[in-house]
Write a protein that holds these residues in place. Sequence first.
Motif, PDB file in Angstrom:
ATOM      1  N   GLN A 177      31.489 -21.127 -32.513  1.00 58.54           N
ATOM      2  CA  GLN A 177      30.258 -20.414 -31.970  1.00 58.54           C
ATOM      3  C   GLN A 177      30.301 -19.134 -31.536  1.00 58.54           C
ATOM      4  O   GLN A 177      31.078 -18.933 -30.591  1.00 58.54           O
ATOM      5  N   GLY A 178      29.427 -18.308 -31.842  1.00 59.58           N
ATOM      6  CA  GLY A 178      29.365 -16.799 -31.444  1.00 59.58           C
ATOM      7  C   GLY A 178      28.227 -16.593 -30.583  1.00 59.58           C
ATOM      8  O   GLY A 178      27.501 -17.376 -30.576  1.00 59.58           O
TER       9      GLY A 178
ATOM     10  N   TYR B  76      27.875 -20.984 -40.888  1.00 56.53           N
ATOM     11  CA  TYR B  76      27.650 -22.422 -41.057  1.00 56.53           C
ATOM     12  C   TYR B  76      26.120 -22.818 -40.669  1.00 56.53           C
ATOM     13  O   TYR B  76      25.255 -23.507 -41.228  1.00 56.53           O
ATOM     14  N   ASN B  77      25.690 -22.300 -39.554  1.00 54.41           N
ATOM     15  CA  ASN B  77      24.325 -22.448 -39.046  1.00 54.41           C
ATOM     16  C   ASN B  77      24.112 -21.512 -37.731  1.00 54.41           C
ATOM     17  O   ASN B  77      25.078 -20.919 -37.388  1.00 54.41           O
ATOM     18  N   GLN B  78      22.866 -21.458 -37.239  1.00 49.20           N
ATOM     19  CA  GLN B  78      22.579 -20.685 -36.258  1.00 49.20           C
ATOM     20  C   GLN B  78      21.425 -20.862 -35.516  1.00 49.20           C
ATOM     21  O   GLN B  78      20.386 -21.727 -36.070  1.00 49.20           O
TER      22      GLN B  78
ATOM     23  N   PHE C 230      22.916 -17.711 -31.418  1.00 53.71           N
ATOM     24  CA  PHE C 230      24.207 -18.340 -31.481  1.00 53.71           C
ATOM     25  C   PHE C 230      24.587 -18.812 -32.627  1.00 53.71           C
ATOM     26  O   PHE C 230      24.255 -19.920 -33.226  1.00 53.71           O
ATOM     27  N   PRO C 231      25.211 -17.827 -33.346  1.00 54.25           N
ATOM     28  CA  PRO C 231      25.564 -18.240 -34.811  1.00 54.25           C
ATOM     29  C   PRO C 231      27.019 -19.155 -34.802  1.00 54.25           C
ATOM     30  O   PRO C 231      27.675 -18.705 -33.735  1.00 54.25           O
ATOM     31  N   ILE C 232      26.984 -20.017 -35.479  1.00 52.61           N
ATOM     32  CA  ILE C 232      28.339 -20.787 -35.696  1.00 52.61           C
ATOM     33  C   ILE C 232      28.857 -20.276 -37.174  1.00 52.61           C
ATOM     34  O   ILE C 232      28.329 -20.364 -38.312  1.00 52.61           O
ATOM     35  N   PHE C 233      30.258 -19.964 -36.908  1.00 52.93           N
ATOM     36  CA  PHE C 233      31.009 -19.436 -38.185  1.00 52.93           C
ATOM     37  C   PHE C 233      31.914 -20.590 -38.566  1.00 52.93           C
ATOM     38  O   PHE C 233      32.338 -21.161 -37.445  1.00 52.93           O
ATOM     39  N   ARG C 234      32.390 -20.432 -39.723  1.00 52.92           N
ATOM     40  CA  ARG C 234      33.399 -21.293 -40.495  1.00 52.92           C
ATOM     41  C   ARG C 234      34.290 -20.371 -41.272  1.00 52.92           C
ATOM     42  O   ARG C 234      33.755 -19.484 -41.987  1.00 52.92           O
ATOM     43  N   ASP C 235      35.310 -20.819 -41.266  1.00 54.14           N
ATOM     44  CA  ASP C 235      36.361 -19.850 -41.872  1.00 54.14           C
ATOM     45  C   ASP C 235      37.415 -20.883 -43.019  1.00 54.14           C
ATOM     46  O   ASP C 235      38.494 -20.359 -43.153  1.00 54.14           O
ATOM     47  N   GLY C 236      37.230 -22.188 -42.859  1.00 50.14           N
ATOM     48  CA  GLY C 236      38.309 -22.906 -43.754  1.00 50.14           C
ATOM     49  C   GLY C 236      39.104 -23.788 -42.780  1.00 50.14           C
ATOM     50  O   GLY C 236      39.874 -24.727 -43.235  1.00 50.14           O
ATOM     51  N   THR C 237      39.350 -23.273 -41.595  1.00 55.37           N
ATOM     52  CA  THR C 237      40.358 -23.830 -40.533  1.00 55.37           C
ATOM     53  C   THR C 237      39.488 -24.587 -39.575  1.00 55.37           C
ATOM     54  O   THR C 237      40.080 -24.908 -38.600  1.00 55.37           O
TER      55      THR C 237
END
Length: 465
Positions: free
Chosen positions: A71-72, A50-52, A60-67
């Motif tokens: 932040q990673g 989604y963003n980094q 600091f990657p931000i992941f999304r998965d539909g739910t």
Amino acid sequence: MEEETSSENLTPSATQASKGITPPMTSPLATIGNIGKFEGQTVTLRGWLYNQRASGKLLFPIFRDGTGTIQGIVPKAAVTPEVFEAVKTLTQESSVIVTGKVRSDSRAPGGYELDVEHVDVIQRVPEEDPFPISLKEHGVEFLMEHRHLWVRTPRQSAILRIRAEIIKAARDYLDDNGFVLTDPPILTPAACEGTSTLFPVDYFGDEAYLTQSGQLYIESTALALGKVYSFGPTFRAEKSKTRRHLTEFWMVEPELAYAGLNDLMELAENFLSFIVERVLTRRAADVKLLGRDVTRLEAIHAPFPRLSYDEAAQMLDEAFAKGLLEQKFEYGDDFGSPDETYLSSQFDRPVMVHRYPAAVKAFYMEPDPVNPKYALCVDVLAPEGYGEIIGGSQRVASYDLLKKRIEEHNLPLEAFQWYLDLRRYGSVPHSGFGMGIERVVAWICGLEHVRETIPFARTLNRIYP
């Protein structure tokens, strides 16, 4: 003959796998929505970037998965060079499979972060053709043109999850209270509420219409099964540009045999109270993400205030006299948006306005036996200016009166012979209402416009995408 495979022909996933950074499949597959169940464990997530942001040797990657989103954390010293480079070069909306350890963090929006260990890039979005919806502000027209991509953003995804919860809650309430789902046709030979707002369709040489409501048909199934409901798309060809109108929307319509107006109003208030409570219980994180004032929703419980049409009209007259309304309400008219907004603003929960003048209501509504000038009908107005979310009535039970009403409304009598049959054979008092899903979503989510309440809005000037 098979083509020889070269590194240039490999998919991004295969290319990354050849570098030895494909995550081991021994870790449990999780979703961001249920990530709390795996605190302290290594899990695999499947989703998108989604963003980094980066800070020195930390990513600091931000992941999304539909739910949801998470932040990673990727310290350069803690992962292989290949993993660090793969994450560093990710572009917005690149699809990835990520493995990492779940860690509790009270500062994180969802309460958890992910210490990334491995990443498998399924598809990297090219930098020269970036995802068109960036994190900057975009105009509504641009976003609607890209609705197929806009739905991926956290806010829009939250709205759609809440919409799904509202639909499930509506179904669960009716299913658990003895209602039987019966599906009416979408193509109909006649109007339900007048011919001026119909979409005509050529039906093998005959004119048919897209349905305005399933009501007339589920009246017949109610007389067969007692308590029924329908849920499906409906169409109104109103040339309206207001924030409350769509030309295609979804409606749930319960219908009850041996039921009067009071029975219907009791059903409506219990039904809405159940739906709101379900959303607050199961979609609290999404409601919070939208910035919705939950104290307003927590006030929604039965019983709801009830006003007769005459009482509501008097309130509007008094408001106009005090300068609270710009235009004087004309008694005998239906309420407009400013009228509904004012009336609903006087209460902390939905208000039920009943017994409108029969002259402004549909042909199938039963007249009040105390004063036939009024119809046994009710509109439920949502608080905070969201307008009518439920409209219903007790239906005409008399064959002669219904026939007369059809003729008075200049409707084709031959198209309603089957509907008149319901009054010929075992007619009983019966009642029902329709609830528009999109208006309820707009109200519960606190949205300014119904166009965000449905995956792909159909409005007066929009049929793309």
